[in-house]
Design an enzyme around this catalytic site. Structure first.
Site, mmCIF file in Angstrom:
data_model
loop_
_atom_site.group_PDB
_atom_site.id
_atom_site.type_symbol
_atom_site.label_atom_id
_atom_site.label_comp_id
_atom_site.label_asym_id
_atom_site.label_seq_id
_atom_site.Cartn_x
_atom_site.Cartn_y
_atom_site.Cartn_z
ATOM 1 C CG ASP A 91 -20.567 45.378 32.412
ATOM 2 O OD1 ASP A 91 -20.737 44.168 32.659
ATOM 3 O OD2 ASP A 91 -21.151 45.973 31.483
ATOM 4 C CG ASP A 94 -19.180 50.811 31.190
ATOM 5 O OD1 ASP A 94 -18.577 49.931 31.842
ATOM 6 O OD2 ASP A 94 -20.327 50.637 30.747
ATOM 7 C CE1 TYR A 244 -24.828 42.951 30.815
ATOM 8 C CE2 TYR A 244 -24.326 44.863 32.166
ATOM 9 C CZ TYR A 244 -24.003 44.009 31.138
ATOM 10 O OH TYR A 244 -22.841 44.207 30.422
ATOM 11 C CD GLU A 473 -20.170 48.016 25.126
ATOM 12 O OE1 GLU A 473 -19.031 48.463 25.367
ATOM 13 O OE2 GLU A 473 -21.214 48.627 25.374
#
Length: 787
Positions: A91, A94, A244, A473
């Site tokens: 994703d 990670d 999410y 991120e």
């Protein structure tokens, strides 16, 4: 001519002659009103975005993966997959895999290719783009379990662990004593609907080049759509809800229904929109206006669904709605306007601020090439704005910062990505900083080419810190709309891909090392405390057969009348106990054949299973062994004083001055390390050093477009070629529509009329003929004429 696949012709076909003003006079990108010079190479950016998606590949990698520092991950010790569904994309930085973000990202990437296939192929990126789409689609399809779909694959403490993907399962096995990652099955309608949409798009892309695969995609798309439509609930989200959380399903089912219609031509999907989804379409607070605020993203496909519906039906209210949405983002609509940073970024929220701007840029660019294609004022306004937002990401901001890694002179040096960091000791807080007060690693092993970071805050300021996730991120959904937007931009502005990309990386540091300090000494012995260390990152890996040699000189022993047989080598304290993988046997002395004098011997420290030395944590990346080399204090009652002198021992050099195994001064290149009996660290007494190893390389891709025909000939007739330019494209749809709207001012030549009569040919040229030509261009039918 680069065809823009689904243009305002669709609207014109529905609304007949009254909408001719919305059609472009010429869709050749060479005369696009926005074809101004650009300071940035959008083709290079798209090329590097494909690289990012290949970095994100989980499981057993395909042969075409070009990332030289990636290898198979999430596999058991026997090499078989550990995940219930192999493949897919991690994703973010990670190791979680979410079907939701895999489906959404695959869908948006596919959308970009469907709309701008010609431009992507012309840039030489067609094959690699299709490969990456198919990688995501195959995973989404494999997650379809009939009455449910796989939701999340990953450990509950994934975000606590910081290591490369290739060795993640080593850490998992340490913690959980098994080799399978947990997963869940869900019925969340958002996830299921997005999966259906993505697979329907897969059918559109691959039906001509890989019909068997395309048929499989469509079969799953149909069943998944039925599951999502019959469920109509977001209650069953499983683990993904922590990260999410989905809130509505109406937008996603409407989005999926439009793609199902485009793949199948079945009117029932648009009828469902009209009867079931549009009555529940979100509205603005305290208003009856359709919701035009917020933006297209993984949890809100509202505007994407609305744009597709406008394209597929040509209904003016939906065309107007998209205009309202874009105006809200640009200069305001209905008394509402999105916030802007002082340097010009349209700022929706702190999480992935650039992601949201890129997504809306995609909606704007696509709308300009479809529903607004004939409106010069709107296309100039929306395309200009979209370019400004994309260029902001490449450096048009007050910081001069490129927020796309691997592009531009100034980029963030700290980004949140475990595998790209190459961290071996799980300590990542100092990554990307100038120096660490405690000596921790600050340098990233790899360049994460093509990744779009989260972006600046509402003031246009950027915090360059890996732990500030909202800034640093990276994620597959962050890159999705950005990538689709790049497809549109190379259509408008062109660009050149790099010839020698990706570059082959060579290790920035020693991947295998030995550190040693003096643990004790006396007149008859030397005791060493040593670490054997695994700092691999090209790629990260473990090896079973690991050993190292400690060399010493026996001259004094022999001169004192003793023999080599009087020398004892034994193990002291160790990090692992006998029977455990990391336990080491200590043996010797062995004669070193490289010394002509014959006086150099060595102790061999051999690990029973070197895989215990794994680059996954502070105590795991090294294995401590203490060992002693000694002679008797006395032989036959005679003291051996003076017979032991380590000062001329090859491996003793540096040991006496080393202060701490954690400090660089303990690294000892006179202690040689071997992996699979090959020297990988240090220098032997005769000067032998490790042989340079050839960097891992990946295959170069064939960048040509697939061998498909965009026209269909019957004898000497080129069906659909209404404008007689020798090929069939959207310009022919436009030509036919203009002819139908006014035959006197927009005549067709006689040969053009014959070519255009493709629907139940023989009855003349009508709206239905334009629709048939559009279907052929959109690849929803294979041949012309259409019966």
């Amino acid at each position: 001519m680069i065809a823009k696949k689904i243009t305002a012709a669709a609207a014109a076909i529905t609304l007949a002659a009254g909408t001719a003003a919305y059609l472009p006079m010429d869709t050749d990108s060479s005369v696009n009103v926005n074809a101004a010079a650009s300071n940035y190479n959008y083709a290079e950016a798209l090329q590097k975005s494909m690289f990012f998606y290949e970095v994100q590949q989980a499981g057993i990698l395909p042969d075409w993966n070009e990332v030289t520092w990636r290898a198979d991950s999430m596999v058991k010790e026997d090499g078989t997959p550990s995940d219930i569904v192999d493949g897919g994309w991690f994703d973010a930085g990670d190791h979680y895999k979410f079907t939701l973000t895999n489906a959404y990202s695959a869908s948006v990437l596919a959308w970009g290719y469907i709309q701008y296939k010609d431009a992507v192929d012309k840039a030489g990126l067609g094959e690699i783009y299709r490969n990456n789409i198919q990688w995501g689609l195959d995973y989404v399809m494999a997650c379809d379990k009939g009455d449910k779909v796989i939701g999340t694959i990953g450990d509950s403490d994934d975000h606590v662990v910081w290591c490369s993907a290739e060795v993640y399962m080593r850490k998992h096995k340490l913690k959980f004593d098994d080799e399978e990652r947990p997963y869940d099955e869900i019925t969340d309608s958002t996830t299921v609907a997005l999966s259906a949409a993505a697979l329907a798009q897969g059918y559109i892309i691959f039906k001509d080049t890989d019909p068997a695969k395309a048929k499989e995609y469509l079969t799953h798309a149909k069943s998944l759509f039925e599951l999502a439509d019959s469920t109509r609930s977001n209650k069953d989200q499983g683990t993904q809800k922590q990260f999410y959380p989905t809130t509505t399903w109406v937008d996603d089912l409407m989005y999926a229904a439009n793609w199902m219609y485009m793949a199948t031509g079945d009117q029932k999907y648009l009828d469902l929109c009209e009867s079931d989804y549009i009555p529940q379409f979100p509205v603005e607070n305290q208003s009856t206006d359709k919701k035009y605020t917020w933006g297209f993203c993984w949890d809100d496909t509202t505007q994407g669904a609305a744009l597709l519906y406008a394209i597929n039906t040509g209904k003016q209210e939906w065309i107007d709605h998209i205009s309202h949405h874009l105006d809200y983002w640009i200069d305001g609509y209905g008394g509402k306007q999105i916030q802007y940073t002082p340097d010009g970024l349209a700022y929706l929220m702190n999480w992935g601020s650039l992601r949201h701007a890129a997504n809306t840029a995609w909606i704007a660019e696509l709308a300009c090439d479809t529903i607004f294609a004939g409106d010069k004022a709107k296309t100039e306004k929306y395309n200009t704005w979209a370019k400004s937002q994309m260029d902001y990401m490449f450096g048009d901001n007050n910081l001069g910062m490129s927020y796309v890694l691997g592009m531009g002179e100034l980029q963030p040096t700290a980004f949140h990505h475990r595998t790209a960091s190459g961290i071996h000791d799980d300590h990542w807080n100092d990554l990307g900083q100038e120096a660490s007060n405690e000596g921790w690693q600050t340098e990233y092993a790899h360049t994460l080419y093509g990744a779009l970071v989260g972006g600046p805050n509402s003031s246009g300021e950027y915090t360059n810190n890996v732990s500030q996730y909202e800034y640093s991120e990276v994620a597959i959904d962050y890159n999705a709309g950005y990538t689709a937007s790049l497809c549109a931009m190379i259509d408008d502005y062109g660009g050149e891909i790099l010839d020698n990309f990706p570059p082959t990386e060579e290790p920035k540091w020693a991947e295998w090392e030995v550190a040693a300090v003096l643990n004790g000494s006396g007149n008859s012995y030397t005791e060493i405390k040593a670490w054997a260390m695994n700092h691999t990152a090209w790629p990260a890996r473990v090896e079973k057969n690991i050993s190292y040699n400690y060399y010493f000189d026996v001259s004094e022993v022999l001169e004192a009348g003793l023999s080599v047989d009087d020398i004892t080598i034994k193990s002291g304290s160790q990090q692992y106990q006998e029977g455990q993988q990391g336990y080491a046997t200590v043996s010797g002395p062995f004669k070193y054949e490289g010394d002509p004098s014959g006086n150099t011997y060595y102790a061999k420290i051999q690990f029973v299973d070197g895989r215990a030395i794994q680059p996954t944590g502070q105590s795991e990346h090294r294995d401590e062994v203490q060992f002693r080399i000694s002679i008797p204090d006395a032989v036959d009652g005679k003291p051996t004083t003076g017979a032991w002198d380590p000062s001329n021992d090859w491996s003793y050099e540096g040991v006496e001055d080393a202060t701490d195994l954690k400090k660089p001064d303990s690294l000892n290149e006179h202690i040689t390390m071997y992996v699979n009996d090959v020297l990988v660290w240090g220098t032997e007494p005769d000067g032998t050093t490790p042989q340079p190893t050839e960097p891992t390389t990946k295959p170069q891709q064939d960048t040509t477009a697939p061998a498909t025909e965009d026209t269909t000939a019957s004898g000497d007739r080129l069906w659909g070629d209404a404008d007689l330019d020798g090929k069939v494209g959207i310009s022919d749809v436009v030509k036919v529509m203009m002819y139908v709207s006014n035959k006197e001012t927009n005549p067709l030549e006689e040969e053009g009329k014959l070519n255009a009569d493709v629907f139940q040919n023989g009855d003349g040229v009508f709206i239905a003929d334009a629709l048939s030509i559009q279907k052929k261009v959109a690849q929803s039918i294979d041949t012309l004429p259409e019966s």
